[in-house]
Design an enzyme around this catalytic site. Structure first.
Site, PDB file in Angstrom:
ATOM      1  N   ARG A 158       0.869  -1.112   0.021  1.00  0.00           N
ATOM      2  CA  ARG A 158      -0.009  -0.014  -0.009  1.00  0.00           C
ATOM      3  C   ARG A 158       0.918   1.339   0.103  1.00  0.00           C
ATOM      4  O   ARG A 158       0.549   2.259  -0.680  1.00  0.00           O
ATOM      5  CB  ARG A 158      -1.000  -0.053   1.246  1.00  0.00           C
ATOM      6  N   THR A 240      11.788   4.565   4.470  1.00  0.00           N
ATOM      7  CA  THR A 240      10.733   4.913   5.544  1.00  0.00           C
ATOM      8  C   THR A 240      10.104   3.398   5.908  1.00  0.00           C
ATOM      9  O   THR A 240       9.147   3.587   6.780  1.00  0.00           O
ATOM     10  CB  THR A 240       9.696   5.799   4.868  1.00  0.00           C
ATOM     11  N   ARG A 242      12.000   0.075   7.527  1.00  0.00           N
ATOM     12  CA  ARG A 242      12.609  -0.369   8.776  1.00  0.00           C
ATOM     13  C   ARG A 242      14.177  -0.414   8.557  1.00  0.00           C
ATOM     14  O   ARG A 242      14.816  -0.702   7.720  1.00  0.00           O
ATOM     15  CB  ARG A 242      12.155  -1.911   9.205  1.00  0.00           C
ATOM     16  N   GLU A 271      17.786   2.176  16.429  1.00  0.00           N
ATOM     17  CA  GLU A 271      17.052   3.572  16.808  1.00  0.00           C
ATOM     18  C   GLU A 271      16.967   3.623  18.368  1.00  0.00           C
ATOM     19  O   GLU A 271      16.748   2.355  18.748  1.00  0.00           O
ATOM     20  CB  GLU A 271      15.677   3.612  16.424  1.00  0.00           C
ATOM     21  N   HIS A 289      12.201   8.864  12.510  1.00  0.00           N
ATOM     22  CA  HIS A 289      10.921   8.088  12.580  1.00  0.00           C
ATOM     23  C   HIS A 289       9.639   8.827  12.523  1.00  0.00           C
ATOM     24  O   HIS A 289       8.966   8.480  13.421  1.00  0.00           O
ATOM     25  CB  HIS A 289      11.157   6.850  13.662  1.00  0.00           C
ATOM     26  N   GLY A 291       7.299   8.860  10.086  1.00  0.00           N
ATOM     27  CA  GLY A 291       6.492   8.647   8.869  1.00  0.00           C
ATOM     28  C   GLY A 291       5.107   8.844   8.980  1.00  0.00           C
ATOM     29  O   GLY A 291       4.340   9.447   8.142  1.00  0.00           O
TER      30      GLY A 291
HETATM   31  C1  DGY Z   1       4.870   1.561  11.543  1.00  0.00           C
HETATM   32  O1  DGY Z   1       3.410   2.096  11.879  1.00  0.00           O
HETATM   33  O2  DGY Z   1       5.142   0.662  11.441  1.00  0.00           O
HETATM   34  C2  DGY Z   1       5.573   3.091  11.688  1.00  0.00           C
HETATM   35  O3  DGY Z   1       6.868   2.506  11.607  1.00  0.00           O
HETATM   36  C3  DGY Z   1       5.371   4.074  12.770  1.00  0.00           C
HETATM   37  O4  DGY Z   1       4.241   4.702  12.218  1.00  0.00           O
END
Ligand code: DGY
Length: 323
Positions: A158, A240, A242, A271, A289, A291
């Site tokens: 997605r 964005t 892991r 992290e 982090h 996102g």
């Molecule tokens: C997730 O939801 O997996 C993101 O890394 C944090 O929003």
């Protein structure tokens, strides 16, 4: 019947905390500290539901605690590599995540990183704030154009598809991708996206490589020295997904050697630690982090957890059940 007892491992969006407090016997993490193994175990032993986030390592050690009372882990986030799903299943726990609600937000941030690193935005801002700007000149801080370039997506779920739509329709980018579980034709309709036979083909064809695969053992260090060697020297890496999908030491070496042109990173292997060498590099954009970090999205993620645990305690199958 008494209300289920809920323990929330970090502070959440205030409107979600208010809903949780109203509907459940809720214990909040007032000072927002990161919980230790013992605290997570204690939470599992004393509550009916524990609501972790992607920063809580709910591993086999945590889930190996004696006398676990909890029946559900309602995780706040779409990624679930922080939870040992086999150990959770063995401990009799249902686990849920929060897909869909953060797709657009995370895609926006991938494009933010892509634009920032290509156009040297972080570097330019530091330059200006440091009082170093002496005025416009034709050779000043020339970056890399984005429009019309090729964007390679590793993973085509997605979030990748939302990135592709922005890149194709907003910036006229050509899209290539690889995913071991390719999307249905209707899911990529209108993107003019070319499926590659391997990640290596994506690396070789792309001006920008953006990572959108899940974390975990299957993708650990997927992007290492070989991947950087396969990329174009002028390519940029965007992550964005892991942190441990990328071998961060190999990334540092690739940047130092000029094997790639730069990187935009929202996630890191250890992290919140970041490789010190990255902090020194101007051709790297680093975000903590972020996102899914908008008011709207964090509220929607929290409410999705509420929906999942309410379904569970009503005897229904939660919509986002992982195990
Ligand atoms: C997730 O939801 O997996 C993101 O890394 C944090 O929003």
């Amino acid at each position: 019947m008494s209300r289920p007892k809920i323990i929330v491992t970090r502070r959440w969006h205030p409107e979600v905390e208010a809903v949780l407090t109203e509907r459940f016997d809720t214990t909040l993490n007032e000072d927002d500290h990161s919980m230790s193994v013992a605290e997570l175990q204690d939470a599992l032993q004393s509550a009916d539901a524990v609501l972790p986030t992607v920063c809580d390592k709910v591993n086999a050690e945590v889930l190996g605690a004696d006398n676990i009372r909890a029946k559900i882990l309602g995780s706040n986030g779409v990624g679930f590599n922080h939870i040992d799903l086999d150990a959770a299943r063995a401990a009799g726990l249902t686990v849920t995540n929060t897909p869909e609600v953060l797709t657009d937000c995370t895609a926006d941030l991938a494009l933010t990183l892509l634009l920032m690193v290509a156009r040297r935005a972080g570097e330019g801002e530091r330059h200006l704030r440091n009082g170093e700007w002496t005025g416009w000149r034709p050779t000043h801080m020339m970056g890399t154009s984005v429009t019309g370039k090729t964007l390679g997506l590793v993973g085509m779920g997605r979030i990748a598809r939302a990135v592709a739509a922005r890149a194709a329709h907003g910036f006229g980018m050509k899209i290539v991708f690889h995913d071991p579980f390719p999307p249905r034709a209707e899911d990529i309709e209108g993107l003019d996206a070319t499926q590659c036979g391997s990640p290596e083909e994506v690396f070789a064809r792309s001006d920008f490589v953006s990572l959108h695969c899940p974390g975990g053992a299957d993708t650990y260090h997927l992007i290492g020295a070989d991947a950087f060697a396969a990329m174009k020297p002028g390519a940029f890496l965007i992550n964005t997904a892991r942190g441990d999908v990328v071998d961060e030491a190999a990334l540092v070496t690739a940047l130092q050697n000029g094997d790639i042109a730069g990187a935009g990173l929202d996630v890191f292997e250890q992290e919140p630690s970041v490789s010190p060498a990255l902090l020194e590099m101007e051709n790297v954009v680093l975000l903590p982090h972020l996102g899914s970090a908008t008011q709207e999205t964090r509220k929607a993620m929290g409410m999705r957890v509420v929906e999942n645990i309410e379904a569970f305690f009503s005897g229904e199958t939660p919509r986002d059940k992982l195990v």
